[in-house]
Design an enzyme around this catalytic site. Structure first.
Site, PDB file in Angstrom:
ATOM      1  NE  ARG A 180      -2.597  -1.849   3.256  1.00 15.20           N
ATOM      2  CZ  ARG A 180      -3.365  -2.087   4.310  1.00 15.20           C
ATOM      3  NH1 ARG A 180      -4.626  -1.694   4.309  1.00 15.20           N
ATOM      4  NH2 ARG A 180      -2.889  -2.725   5.349  1.00 15.20           N
ATOM      5  CB  CYS A 284       1.812   0.140  16.480  1.00 15.45           C
ATOM      6  SG  CYS A 284       3.458   0.743  16.790  1.00 15.45           S
TER       7      CYS A 284
HETATM    8  P1  NAD Z   1      -0.611  -5.974   7.633  1.00 12.30           P
HETATM    9  O1  NAD Z   1      -0.461  -7.117   8.572  1.00 12.30           O
HETATM   10  O2  NAD Z   1      -1.825  -5.916   6.782  1.00 12.30           O
HETATM   11  O3  NAD Z   1       0.628  -5.955   6.601  1.00 12.30           O
HETATM   12  C1  NAD Z   1       1.950  -5.969   7.039  1.00 12.30           C
HETATM   13  C2  NAD Z   1       2.806  -6.692   6.000  1.00 12.30           C
HETATM   14  O4  NAD Z   1       2.390  -8.052   5.924  1.00 12.30           O
HETATM   15  C3  NAD Z   1       2.689  -6.104   4.609  1.00 12.30           C
HETATM   16  O5  NAD Z   1       3.970  -6.064   4.028  1.00 12.30           O
HETATM   17  C4  NAD Z   1       1.762  -7.071   3.884  1.00 12.30           C
HETATM   18  O6  NAD Z   1       2.059  -7.210   2.518  1.00 12.30           O
HETATM   19  C5  NAD Z   1       2.003  -8.388   4.593  1.00 12.30           C
HETATM   20  N1  NAD Z   1       0.791  -9.213   4.685  1.00 12.30           N
HETATM   21  C6  NAD Z   1      -0.483  -8.770   4.858  1.00 12.30           C
HETATM   22  N2  NAD Z   1      -1.333  -9.824   4.927  1.00 12.30           N
HETATM   23  C7  NAD Z   1      -0.570 -10.938   4.809  1.00 12.30           C
HETATM   24  C8  NAD Z   1      -0.876 -12.336   4.805  1.00 12.30           C
HETATM   25  N3  NAD Z   1      -2.121 -12.797   4.950  1.00 12.30           N
HETATM   26  N4  NAD Z   1       0.143 -13.197   4.658  1.00 12.30           N
HETATM   27  C9  NAD Z   1       1.413 -12.781   4.519  1.00 12.30           C
HETATM   28  N5  NAD Z   1       1.746 -11.459   4.507  1.00 12.30           N
HETATM   29  C10 NAD Z   1       0.774 -10.566   4.650  1.00 12.30           C
HETATM   30  O7  NAD Z   1      -0.414  -4.649   8.485  1.00 12.30           O
HETATM   31  P2  NAD Z   1      -0.699  -3.145   7.997  1.00 12.30           P
HETATM   32  O8  NAD Z   1      -2.170  -2.942   7.924  1.00 12.30           O
HETATM   33  O9  NAD Z   1       0.142  -2.819   6.840  1.00 12.30           O
HETATM   34  O10 NAD Z   1      -0.116  -2.332   9.238  1.00 12.30           O
HETATM   35  C11 NAD Z   1      -0.879  -1.914  10.337  1.00 12.30           C
HETATM   36  C12 NAD Z   1      -0.703  -2.863  11.508  1.00 12.30           C
HETATM   37  O11 NAD Z   1       0.663  -2.903  11.887  1.00 12.30           O
HETATM   38  C13 NAD Z   1      -1.458  -2.436  12.741  1.00 12.30           C
HETATM   39  O12 NAD Z   1      -2.025  -3.567  13.335  1.00 12.30           O
HETATM   40  C14 NAD Z   1      -0.373  -1.839  13.637  1.00 12.30           C
HETATM   41  O13 NAD Z   1      -0.641  -1.891  15.032  1.00 12.30           O
HETATM   42  C15 NAD Z   1       0.781  -2.716  13.289  1.00 12.30           C
HETATM   43  N6  NAD Z   1       2.032  -2.052  13.606  1.00 12.30           N
HETATM   44  C16 NAD Z   1       2.695  -2.502  14.703  1.00 12.30           C
HETATM   45  C17 NAD Z   1       3.869  -1.887  15.082  1.00 12.30           C
HETATM   46  C18 NAD Z   1       4.590  -2.368  16.291  1.00 12.30           C
HETATM   47  O14 NAD Z   1       5.682  -1.890  16.529  1.00 12.30           O
HETATM   48  N7  NAD Z   1       4.048  -3.281  17.073  1.00 12.30           N
HETATM   49  C19 NAD Z   1       4.365  -0.806  14.329  1.00 12.30           C
HETATM   50  C20 NAD Z   1       3.651  -0.378  13.214  1.00 12.30           C
HETATM   51  C21 NAD Z   1       2.470  -1.027  12.857  1.00 12.30           C
END
Ligand code: NAD
Length: 482
Positions: A180, A284
């Site tokens: 995205r 987050c």
């Molecule tokens: P997401 O899980 O949708 O995506 C993260 C990554 O995983 C992306 O690169 C995506 O391509 C990949 N991905 C997505 N679905 C997948 C699947 N089914 N199988 C394999 N790979 C997959 O997360 P997002 O919406 O991009 O980010 C927001 C989330 O990240 C929120 O929940 C936020 O709290 C979390 N976050 C956590 C921290 C932390 O430090 N704990 C920091 C930033 C964001």
């Protein structure tokens, strides 16, 4: 860049077309306008990138650490030179305001600065005479090929938590950025290439779940750093671990803000509003539940409501915007569903902001809920939008019990003038990143980013010395000379 540009992967020091025929569109969340198309790389594309990273590893690990650190310093300089361009990229593809984007890029550069201290942080240990005439040395060596999988909400900062440190420790690296927000990753790859890292040491593979799964199961990958939502983090952690890889997976959150009756509301309210509504709640570390300790509730809610009603929602790049769009139309629909569910469940809407009536972007009017029950879904699930829930509690004890019942434990903060209450909170709260009179207690890059409970899967955290440990393995050498 023309709107119909199909982005390329960066593999072995060259830009290459993904073999996968499929792509996704990348719109500007402030306008809905198409920015680019991103390929959905598949197993063949991943194979090529892993081969390039493996081939580059032996020579790179033999480059002296001081020389590797010098490349990091060159990269740091390039990031400074291109700071405005990076900020614009984050504003455009993510929807952060310019001020928010500036802060996030700055925090990313701090992680690069920490990486440059590897000649110190990689040092091992030596003990003479563990037995008569026998000495022991502990060395830190790189792992091999490290993969970084990153979320949409920090397009520059989170890749910079990972790649520079993994590289300076002597690993080669493959970044799979969020599909995205792929454009900032393209910019980063360009700058890393310019900084003089040898071909194949840094690679960029675009894509979504298929690319991730190919990386998690690839025998040529040694370790995986992941940041994203809780369900994906669980999947990444279990899959990569089952394939013998070292994994750290940072996950979702539901962060609590305790407000004591003695809190300085003049200073606390702006910090709470910024924590909950800044970056449209897509952080987050966003505070999303206020635990208002009696009798602060009425006064606090009145002050919060007054501010929330006036938050200017609008295009990220426009001066005066306080709250930009959320990332996609489907995400907006999910956030709106949570808001409806809160209303249907009996939470009171204490304030609702307004969205621009003419804009085509993905805007959500900020909502402040009052008298939310702790068992309601809006008090427990990560909404990741501009929504704040106030739960009234009779005491600090009850606030701690309520916060500690959460299955997440990323961060928690307290606003108070009472040192004893603050100490009690710090001691008993079950969250890894804790703030006292701070809205967003984000650790500086030389400390670990410490999620607890369902907010983290693994042992060694991102950033700080934990990350040096994560990107290296120890070797203990016992020596005797006859
Ligand atoms: P997401 O899980 O949708 O995506 C993260 C990554 O995983 C992306 O690169 C995506 O391509 C990949 N991905 C997505 N679905 C997948 C699947 N089914 N199988 C394999 N790979 C997959 O997360 P997002 O919406 O991009 O980010 C927001 C989330 O990240 C929120 O929940 C936020 O709290 C979390 N976050 C956590 C921290 C932390 O430090 N704990 C920091 C930033 C964001």
């Amino acid at each position: 860049m023309a709107d119909d540009v199909l982005l390329e992967n960066y593999v072995g020091g060259a830009w290459v077309r993904a073999e996968a025929p499929d792509f996704l569109e990348v719109p500007d969340p402030s306008t809905g306008r198409l920015l680019a198309r991103v390929p959905r790389s598949g197993a063949t594309d991943v194979d090529t990138a892993v081969a390039a990273a493996r081939a580059a590893f032996p020579a790179w690990r033999d480059v002296p650490v001081a020389e590797r650190a010098r490349r990091i310093l060159t990269l740091r300089q390039l990031l400074e030179t291109h700071y405005d361009e990076l900020v614009r990229s984050v504003v455009r593809e993510n929807g952060k305001t310019a001020e928010e984007a500036r802060g996030s890029v700055r925090r990313g550069i701090e992680a690069v600065e920490f990486a440059a201290s590897a000649p110190t942080t990689m040092q091992g240990a030596f003990l003479e005479d563990v037995s008569a005439g026998v000495d022991t040395t502990l060395l830190r060596q790189p792992l091999g090929v490290v993969v970084g999988i990153t979320p949409f909400n920090f397009p520059v900062m989170i890749p910079l938590w990972m790649a520079p440190l993994a590289l300076v420790c002597g690993n080669s690296f493959i970044l799979k950025p969020s599909e995205r927000v792929p454009l900032s990753a393209v910019l980063l790859a360009r700058l890393i290439g310019e900084a003089g890292f040898p071909a194949g040491t840094f690679n960029l593979v675009h894509g979504d779940a298929a690319a991730v799964d190919a990386l998690l199961t690839h025998p040529g990958v040694d370790a995986v750093s992941f940041v994203g939502s809780a369900p994906t983090a669980r999947h990444v952690y279990t899959t990569a671990a089952a394939h013998g890889k070292r994994v750290q997976a940072l996950a979702g959150a539901k962060n609590h803000i305790v407000v004591m009756p003695d809190a300085d509301l003049d200073r606390s309210v702006p910090a709470i509003v910024s924590s909950a509504f800044g970056q449209s709640g897509e952080r987050c570390l966003a505070g999303s539940v206020v635990l208002a300790v009696d009798p602060v509730g009425d006064g606090l809610v009145a002050r919060l409501a007054e501010t929330v009603r006036t938050l200017a929602v609008g295009p990220a790049g426009e001066a005066g915007t306080a709250v930009g769009p959320v990332i996609r139309a489907d995400h907006r629909a999910r956030v709106l569903k949570w808001i409806q569910e809160g209303e249907a469940g009996g939470a009171q809407v204490a304030a609702r902001g307004a969205v621009p009536s003419t804009a085509d972007g993905y805007y959500v009017a900020p909502v402040l809920f009052d008298r939310v029950r702790p068992d309601m879904a809006i008090a427990q699930e990560e909404i990741f939008g501009p929504v704040l829930a106030v739960v009234r509690v009779p005491s600090l004890d009850e606030a701690l019990l309520t916060a500690n019942r959460s299955r997440f434990g990323n961060s928690a903060v307290i606003f108070t003038r009472d040192g004893k209450a603050a100490r009690e909170f710090v001691h008993r709260i079950e969250a890894g990143m804790v703030g006292v009179n701070i809205g967003v207690p984000a650790p500086a890059a030389y400390f670990p980013f410490v999620g607890w409970k369902g907010s983290f899967y693994g042992d060694l955290h991102a950033t700080g010395r934990d990350a040096v440990e994560f990107y290296t393995r120890k070797k203990v050498v016992t020596t005797r000379w006859f």
